[in-house]
Design a protein around this motif. Structure first.
Motif, mmCIF file in Angstrom:
data_model
loop_
_atom_site.group_PDB
_atom_site.id
_atom_site.type_symbol
_atom_site.label_atom_id
_atom_site.label_comp_id
_atom_site.label_asym_id
_atom_site.label_seq_id
_atom_site.Cartn_x
_atom_site.Cartn_y
_atom_site.Cartn_z
ATOM 1 N N ARG A 190 0.868 -1.174 0.000
ATOM 2 C CA ARG A 190 0.000 0.000 0.000
ATOM 3 C C ARG A 190 0.911 1.233 0.000
ATOM 4 O O ARG A 190 1.198 1.827 1.034
ATOM 5 C CB ARG A 190 -0.918 0.001 1.228
ATOM 6 N N ASP A 191 1.354 1.617 -1.173
ATOM 7 C CA ASP A 191 2.278 2.745 -1.306
ATOM 8 C C ASP A 191 1.492 4.053 -1.301
ATOM 9 O O ASP A 191 0.725 4.333 -2.240
ATOM 10 C CB ASP A 191 3.094 2.620 -2.594
ATOM 11 N N LEU A 192 1.695 4.836 -0.258
ATOM 12 C CA LEU A 192 0.956 6.080 -0.084
ATOM 13 C C LEU A 192 1.889 7.276 -0.086
ATOM 14 O O LEU A 192 3.072 7.174 0.245
ATOM 15 C CB LEU A 192 0.178 6.054 1.237
ATOM 16 N N LYS A 193 1.317 8.408 -0.451
ATOM 17 C CA LYS A 193 2.013 9.686 -0.370
ATOM 18 C C LYS A 193 1.367 10.486 0.755
ATOM 19 O O LYS A 193 0.146 10.598 0.816
ATOM 20 C CB LYS A 193 1.893 10.441 -1.697
ATOM 21 N N ASN A 194 2.195 11.054 1.636
ATOM 22 C CA ASN A 194 1.684 11.748 2.823
ATOM 23 C C ASN A 194 1.724 13.264 2.638
ATOM 24 O O ASN A 194 2.610 13.806 1.979
ATOM 25 C CB ASN A 194 2.498 11.343 4.053
ATOM 26 N N PHE A 195 0.778 13.929 3.264
ATOM 27 C CA PHE A 195 0.605 15.375 3.131
ATOM 28 C C PHE A 195 1.670 16.185 3.866
ATOM 29 O O PHE A 195 1.959 17.322 3.493
ATOM 30 C CB PHE A 195 -0.786 15.725 3.690
ATOM 31 N N ALA A 196 2.266 15.610 4.897
ATOM 32 C CA ALA A 196 3.081 16.393 5.826
ATOM 33 C C ALA A 196 4.269 17.079 5.165
ATOM 34 O O ALA A 196 4.506 18.276 5.392
ATOM 35 C CB ALA A 196 3.565 15.496 6.966
ATOM 36 N N LEU A 197 5.033 16.349 4.359
ATOM 37 C CA LEU A 197 6.256 16.941 3.811
ATOM 38 C C LEU A 197 5.970 18.035 2.789
ATOM 39 O O LEU A 197 6.569 19.123 2.883
ATOM 40 C CB LEU A 197 7.153 15.856 3.220
ATOM 41 N N PRO A 198 5.086 17.836 1.803
ATOM 42 C CA PRO A 198 4.783 18.957 0.898
ATOM 43 C C PRO A 198 4.268 20.179 1.639
ATOM 44 O O PRO A 198 4.586 21.317 1.286
ATOM 45 C CB PRO A 198 3.709 18.385 -0.036
ATOM 46 N N MET A 199 3.467 19.950 2.684
ATOM 47 C CA MET A 199 2.918 21.058 3.449
ATOM 48 C C MET A 199 4.020 21.870 4.115
ATOM 49 O O MET A 199 4.078 23.099 3.998
ATOM 50 C CB MET A 199 1.949 20.511 4.500
ATOM 51 N N ILE A 200 4.942 21.195 4.816
ATOM 52 C CA ILE A 200 5.966 21.931 5.554
ATOM 53 C C ILE A 200 6.983 22.554 4.610
ATOM 54 O O ILE A 200 7.573 23.597 4.913
ATOM 55 C CB ILE A 200 6.659 21.019 6.595
ATOM 56 N N LEU A 201 7.190 21.954 3.436
ATOM 57 C CA LEU A 201 8.123 22.543 2.472
ATOM 58 C C LEU A 201 7.613 23.884 1.943
ATOM 59 O O LEU A 201 8.413 24.753 1.578
ATOM 60 C CB LEU A 201 8.367 21.590 1.310
ATOM 61 N N CYS A 202 6.288 24.071 1.902
ATOM 62 C CA CYS A 202 5.734 25.373 1.522
ATOM 63 C C CYS A 202 6.259 26.462 2.441
ATOM 64 O O CYS A 202 6.591 27.573 2.007
ATOM 65 C CB CYS A 202 4.203 25.343 1.596
ATOM 66 N N ASN A 203 6.311 26.159 3.717
ATOM 67 C CA ASN A 203 6.783 27.122 4.706
ATOM 68 C C ASN A 203 8.302 27.178 4.755
ATOM 69 O O ASN A 203 8.911 28.255 4.817
ATOM 70 C CB ASN A 203 6.211 26.751 6.075
#
Length: 255
Positions: A145-158
């Motif tokens: 179950r290969d998933l992509k998580n929201f956390a890293l793209p979100m924090i990279l915005c900041n």
């Protein structure tokens, strides 16, 4: 226990957060002096906002973390004890992102090239870990179950904006464009009424599983703050409006 965090404080001139302290002992004391820095307390977190014109405590915190916060190769431990001994291994990408923010802003406040170099080297490690943020501590079995998580793209915005002074201009713009796309085109789901999910399939589609149905309103609201900052920077009122509407949707859904 200590772990690193850093970001700009709006409307407080020449100020930066250099660290948080997690209180786990009644013997923990808050350093006080008459030099005028502000201490904000929320629950079990202490947040030191240092006025660099008046206090050297931020540099002391940076030096402590430079000496004890990583394994020698800028793999940042998640927490330390009072003596600087590691408590939790560097399994979490956020200890890296917070270290980058903190040392990037500390370099801006002090002009110290060593702090800038620490921030840049740590940022390079973050980029090398984007496909597998936890590295050898990843407990998920690959391929099922290969998933992509929201956390890293979100924090990279900041993160990109917090270390803007250390990044190539073209690279900064590319990073901003990628982060906006990930947050607002991949994790933002119009078919769910404009909500943001925490996980999607690796191809960007909705995942019909427990992780795929996870929604964390506070996390999404925080991300919309970052997106609105980017919208202001890029002079994109449409992006600001979409982020505002998304934040309100998350409020309504969550509460």
């Amino acid at each position: 226990m200590y772990f690193l965090f850093g970001f700009n404080i709006p409307k407080i001139k020449n100020a930066v957060v250099i660290s948080h302290a997690w209180i786990n002992s009644e013997k923990f004391s808050i350093p006080t002096n008459s030099s005028g820095y502000k201490v904000e307390k929320s629950g079990c977190f202490l947040c030191y906002i240092i006025n660099w014109r008046k206090s050297k405590n931020g540099i002391q915190g940076g030096e402590f973390l430079k000496k004890y916060g990583h394994d020698g190769n800028y793999n940042w431990y998640f927490s330390l004890n009072r003596e600087g001994k590691p408590l939790v291994e560097p399994y979490n990408i956020f200890s890296y992102t917070f270290a980058t923010m903190a040392f990037g802003q500390l370099s801006l406040a002090t002009g110290c090239e060593e702090y800038a170099d620490i921030a840049k080297k740590t940022f390079d490690i973050i980029l090398s870990k984007t496909d597998n943020p936890k590295g050898k501590w990843n407990k998920l079995h690959p391929g099922t179950r290969d998933l992509k998580n929201f956390a890293l793209p979100m924090i990279l915005c900041n993160l990109a904006l917090e270390i803007e002074h250390l990044l190539d201009k073209d690279y900064l713009q590319s990073t901003i464009d990628t982060c906006i796309h990930e947050v607002m085109d991949i994790f933002y789901r119009p078919e769910l009424g404009g909500l943001i999910v925490e996980n999607v399939n690796s191809d960007g589609t909705l995942a019909d599983c427990f992780e795929g149905r996870q929604i964390t309103p506070g996390h999404a609201i925080e991300a919309m703050w970052f997106i609105m900052d980017l919208g202001e920077r890029l002079n994109r009122p449409d992006l600001i409006e979409k982020a505002k509407d998304t934040a309100l949707n998350m409020f309504d859904y969550g509460w």
